[in-house]
Design a protein around this motif. Structure first.
Motif, PDB file in Angstrom:
ATOM      1  N   GLU A   1      -4.829   9.018   3.023  1.00 57.00           N
ATOM      2  CA  GLU A   1      -4.244   8.029   2.109  1.00 57.00           C
ATOM      3  C   GLU A   1      -2.740   7.867   2.341  1.00 57.00           C
ATOM      4  O   GLU A   1      -2.124   6.956   1.806  1.00 57.00           O
ATOM      5  CB  GLU A   1      -4.565   8.339   0.645  1.00 57.00           C
ATOM      6  CG  GLU A   1      -3.993   9.627   0.108  1.00 57.00           C
ATOM      7  CD  GLU A   1      -5.097  10.640  -0.205  1.00 57.00           C
ATOM      8  OE1 GLU A   1      -5.821  11.023   0.754  1.00 57.00           O
ATOM      9  OE2 GLU A   1      -5.222  11.049  -1.367  1.00 57.00           O
TER      10      GLU A   1
ATOM     11  N   LEU B   1      -2.845   6.223   6.715  1.00 60.42           N
ATOM     12  CA  LEU B   1      -3.410   4.883   6.926  1.00 60.42           C
ATOM     13  C   LEU B   1      -2.389   3.775   6.656  1.00 60.42           C
ATOM     14  O   LEU B   1      -2.180   2.909   7.508  1.00 60.42           O
ATOM     15  CB  LEU B   1      -4.667   4.696   6.073  1.00 60.42           C
ATOM     16  CG  LEU B   1      -5.986   5.097   6.759  1.00 60.42           C
ATOM     17  CD1 LEU B   1      -7.146   5.005   5.789  1.00 60.42           C
ATOM     18  CD2 LEU B   1      -6.263   4.222   7.975  1.00 60.42           C
TER      19      LEU B   1
ATOM     20  N   TRP C   1       0.832  -1.200   0.000  1.00 59.81           N
ATOM     21  CA  TRP C   1       0.000   0.000   0.000  1.00 59.81           C
ATOM     22  C   TRP C   1       0.873   1.259   0.000  1.00 59.81           C
ATOM     23  O   TRP C   1       0.709   2.165  -0.832  1.00 59.81           O
ATOM     24  CB  TRP C   1      -0.892  -0.039   1.241  1.00 59.81           C
ATOM     25  CG  TRP C   1      -1.988   0.989   1.291  1.00 59.81           C
ATOM     26  CD1 TRP C   1      -2.221   1.993   0.398  1.00 59.81           C
ATOM     27  CD2 TRP C   1      -2.994   1.099   2.299  1.00 59.81           C
ATOM     28  NE1 TRP C   1      -3.301   2.725   0.795  1.00 59.81           N
ATOM     29  CE2 TRP C   1      -3.805   2.201   1.955  1.00 59.81           C
ATOM     30  CE3 TRP C   1      -3.300   0.370   3.471  1.00 59.81           C
ATOM     31  CZ2 TRP C   1      -4.897   2.596   2.742  1.00 59.81           C
ATOM     32  CZ3 TRP C   1      -4.374   0.773   4.240  1.00 59.81           C
ATOM     33  CH2 TRP C   1      -5.168   1.864   3.876  1.00 59.81           C
TER      34      TRP C   1
ATOM     35  N   ALA D   1       0.094   4.472  -2.259  1.00 61.60           N
ATOM     36  CA  ALA D   1      -0.045   5.773  -1.590  1.00 61.60           C
ATOM     37  C   ALA D   1       0.476   6.859  -2.529  1.00 61.60           C
ATOM     38  O   ALA D   1       1.353   6.607  -3.357  1.00 61.60           O
ATOM     39  CB  ALA D   1       0.734   5.769  -0.290  1.00 61.60           C
TER      40      ALA D   1
END
Lengths: 244, 159
Positions: free
Chosen positions: A200, A203, A39, A44
């Motif tokens: 974003e 997290l 991620w 990201a």
């Protein structure tokens, strides 16, 4: 509650309880680290100024947080050992030091790699950077002191005292960016204010931090277990565990 | 081992532990207070304007690069700019060399060099200081556009 605490304090029950805990902790660590890394590194968004080098944050920040939490845990274990002479606390202290040292080293190296393109320098004697380097030396000092002393009892006491003396460095690392003019930016997160980055970005960072915690405890428990087996190798229960 | 009221020898050890932490903290605090000036990585523009920074000595100066103050030489790599604290203090800086990628107007920098008696800071190293704000490029664009729309029209929002 105290009873349960006591039970956990004996190496044998710790070994047996951790047996059940380890697979879950290890699985959580693996899952969170993979999800967080993919991620953060692939999905990201880049930063408007740092571009893609902002992604180093997804390793650097969790490593730094764990380096400091690890020290706090080591010092707490040291205090417990000094006061109650619980053998397991001594083992826990011994096993966390190299782990903490590696994470501090990782934090310093990733910070340096980020600093070159962002600041224009690998290293500056800035208060945050210097106090983190001191943290690394404190960890290495604990490792060295233990291996230098021959008797386990005195080695345990001496390293516990060293660990406690070093605790003063933790608030210095934390507040260095607020107390002094530093090159390192102040924290983007606080308990009272909104994070200085969008969801974003924070997290995946949060996933990585929790993943690092799970990884840290998994490795720590594994190390403690092997140390327990080594120290208690003569006892019946260890032979029972080994035999089964 | 029993809990409840703490056994005297354990209470004593607890106090020793407390004393170790307290004494080492006090010692380090005193050292820090003595070192106060030197722990700061750089002088702020305010300190330099007030004359607290030594002249003609290797020091560091840090501040915001003021908007519209960057002047690049046409013949070599010399750059002149002004750093300030966005309140009142301003220090002119002269630097010859390659600037870091993050160097731009409105961004913090830390420069190492000497302060001349005339009050110009001649730098031989300029580092970009990053602040704690992170955002994706699209968001930064939106904010920048909102600013542009706001300023000339003199009213908020409307397009």
């Amino acid at each position: 509650m105290w009873r349960w605490f006591h039970k956990l304090g004996s190496p044998r029950s710790f070994y047996l309880i951790s047996n059940r805990l380890l697979p879950w902790l290890g699985a959580a660590a693996g899952l969170l680290l993979v999800v967080g890394a993919v991620w953060g590194l692939l999905f990201a968004p880049p930063d408007y100024q740092q571009g893609n080098s902002v992604r180093i944050m997804y390793i650097h920040v969790p490593a730094s947080i764990l380096a400091q939490s690890g020290y706090l845990l080591m010092a707490t274990a040291g205090a417990i050992y000094l006061i109650w002479r619980i053998k397991l606390a001594d083992i826990a202290m011994q096993c966390v030091a190299p782990l903490g040292a590696s994470l501090t080293f990782l934090a310093l190296v990733t910070g340096s790699i980020w600093g070159k393109p962002t600041w224009g320098t690998w290293w500056q004697w800035d208060a945050r950077l210097t106090s983190t380097l001191v943290l690394l030396f404190l960890y290495l000092g604990v490792v060295a002191l233990r291996s230098a002393l021959e008797y386990r009892e005195s080695a345990g006491r001496a390293t516990a005292i060293l660990a406690l003396v070093g605790v003063v460095n933790l608030p210095i690392i934390k507040y260095s960016v607020d107390w002094w003019n530093t090159l390192h930016q102040p924290s983007s997160f606080s308990l009272t204010e909104k994070p200085a980055m969008p969801a974003e970005m924070w997290l995946p960072l949060l996933v990585m931090v929790i993943g690092f915690y799970c990884f840290f405890f998994t490795v720590w428990i594994l190390r403690i277990r092997s140390e327990i087996i080594q120290r208690e190798s003569g006892t019946e229960w260890v032979r029972g565990v080994a035999g089964s | 081992m029993k809990f409840g009221p703490m056994k005297p020898h354990r209470r004593q050890r607890l106090m020793v532990v407390g004393l170790i932490v307290l004494c080492s903290s006090a010692a380090v605090m005193l050292a820090m207070m003595a070192l106060e000036e030197n722990v700061n990585l750089f002088y702020s523009p305010n300190e330099i304007v007030k004359g607290e920074a030594p002249v003609d000595t290797m020091i560091r100066a840090g501040g915001m690069v003021l908007e519209g103050s960057v002047v690049r030489s046409e013949t070599d790599l010399t750059v002149d700019f002004v750093i300030g604290d966005l309140v009142a203090a301003e220090v002119p800086v002269r630097y010859t060399g390659i600037l870091p990628d993050l160097f731009r107007e409105g961004q913090g920098v830390v420069a190492r060099g000497r302060l001349t008696p005339e009050g110009v800071f001649v730098a031989d190293e300029v580092l970009a200081k990053h602040d704690e704000n992170y955002m994706p490029p699209e968001v930064a664009d939106v904010i920048a556009r909102a600013h542009e729309n706001e300023t000339p029209a003199g009213e908020s929002g409307g397009q």
